[in-house]
Design an enzyme around this catalytic site. Structure first.
Site, PDB file in Angstrom:
ATOM      1  N   GLY A  60      -7.775   3.759   4.337  1.00 15.33           N
ATOM      2  CA  GLY A  60      -6.964   2.844   3.550  1.00 15.33           C
ATOM      3  C   GLY A  60      -5.651   2.625   4.260  1.00 15.33           C
ATOM      4  N   GLN A  65       3.027   0.211   5.314  1.00 17.14           N
ATOM      5  CA  GLN A  65       2.783   1.151   6.404  1.00 17.14           C
ATOM      6  C   GLN A  65       2.839   0.474   7.771  1.00 17.14           C
ATOM      7  OE1 GLN A  65      -0.791   3.107   4.376  1.00 17.14           O
ATOM      8  NE2 GLN A  65       0.095   4.749   5.628  1.00 17.14           N
ATOM      9  N   CYS A 108      -2.230  11.320   5.491  1.00 21.03           N
ATOM     10  CA  CYS A 108      -1.681   9.969   5.458  1.00 21.03           C
ATOM     11  C   CYS A 108      -1.354   9.539   6.880  1.00 21.03           C
ATOM     12  CB  CYS A 108      -0.422   9.951   4.589  1.00 21.03           C
ATOM     13  SG  CYS A 108       0.364   8.339   4.468  1.00 21.03           S
ATOM     14  N   LEU A 109      -1.694   8.306   7.212  1.00 22.10           N
ATOM     15  CA  LEU A 109      -1.372   7.789   8.537  1.00 22.10           C
ATOM     16  C   LEU A 109       0.135   7.775   8.781  1.00 22.10           C
ATOM     17  CD1 LEU A 109      -3.905   4.812   8.706  1.00 22.10           C
ATOM     18  CD2 LEU A 109      -4.141   7.097   9.708  1.00 22.10           C
ATOM     19  N   HIS A 150      -3.766   6.687  -3.786  1.00 23.78           N
ATOM     20  CA  HIS A 150      -2.912   6.890  -2.611  1.00 23.78           C
ATOM     21  C   HIS A 150      -2.298   5.560  -2.168  1.00 23.78           C
ATOM     22  CE1 HIS A 150      -2.095   9.095   1.304  1.00 23.78           C
ATOM     23  NE2 HIS A 150      -1.939   7.829   1.677  1.00 23.78           N
ATOM     24  N   GLU A 151      -3.131   4.535  -2.013  1.00 29.31           N
ATOM     25  CA  GLU A 151      -2.636   3.251  -1.507  1.00 29.31           C
ATOM     26  C   GLU A 151      -1.752   2.541  -2.528  1.00 29.31           C
ATOM     27  OE1 GLU A 151      -2.828   2.934   1.584  1.00 29.31           O
ATOM     28  OE2 GLU A 151      -4.401   4.421   1.860  1.00 29.31           O
ATOM     29  N   HIS A 154       1.635   4.063  -2.340  1.00 31.07           N
ATOM     30  CA  HIS A 154       2.442   3.573  -1.214  1.00 31.07           C
ATOM     31  C   HIS A 154       3.217   2.319  -1.605  1.00 31.07           C
ATOM     32  CE1 HIS A 154       1.778   5.930   2.360  1.00 31.07           C
ATOM     33  NE2 HIS A 154       0.462   5.852   2.250  1.00 31.07           N
TER      34      HIS A 154
END
Length: 184
Positions: A60, A65, A108-109, A150-151, A154
């Site tokens: 995702g 991000q 997480c990226l 999660h997304e 963000h």
């Protein structure tokens, strides 16, 4: 291509990979603005987000991000039954988060190298629009619910680290320091 064969477009195949913003970048901590134009620029953003997500081996990715403070996320994520869920959600709103709370490893990226057991509800429902502006409702359970939460988090200026407490939080913050990232 053989006659009668249809060509399947792979999301991200014509996109440009962007650098992923990491912990400490202010764009990750600000709530994102709603998308107001469902146009070619949005389509390009979604395509670039898929390309970036795949290049980074993510499941995702939220627009902030890659430094774009708009309410958009993409996903290519399995659920606990290994069913693939692929799509993009524009202006997502979390409308349900329920079921048993499960603590599962999450990363997480934007927080590279840090993983932690993170408690999340086992079911989530997000409503929004697809990139063409059609209403959409996405329901997920298990790992896919974790991805949706999660997304969406963000886009509200949150990181998975925010949901950690006690020993898990202390260990994650220690890992953040070891990774040379700024404090969460």
């Amino acid at each position: 291509m053989a006659a009668g064969t249809t060509r399947v477009r792979i999301p991200g195949s014509s996109g440009r990979v962007h650098p992923v913003r990491v912990l400490g970048d202010p764009v990750l901590r600000e709530p994102c603005a709603p998308v107001t134009a469902f146009d070619a620029d949005l389509a390009r953003l979604v395509e670039d987000m898929f390309a970036t997500m795949y290049a980074e081996d993510g499941v995702g990715l939220a627009a902030n991000q890659i430094g774009v403070p708009l309410r958009v996320f993409v996903h290519d994520c399995p659920d606990d039954e290994d069913v693939r869920h692929l799509g993009a959600v524009v202006n997502p709103v979390l409308v349900e988060a329920d079921g048993v709370t499960v603590t599962g490893e999450e990363g997480c990226l934007s927080v590279p190298g840090v993983r932690a057991g993170t408690p999340r509800p086992d079911r989530a429902v997000v409503e929004g629009y697809d990139p063409a502006g059609r209403p959409l409702r996405v329901e997920g359970t298990g790992f896919f619910a974790r991805c949706l939460l999660h997304e969406t988090g963000h886009l509200d200026g949150g990181l998975f680290l925010d949901g950690l407490t006690g020993l898990r939080r202390r260990r994650a913050l220690r890992a953040v320091r070891r990774a040379g990232l700024p404090a969460a």
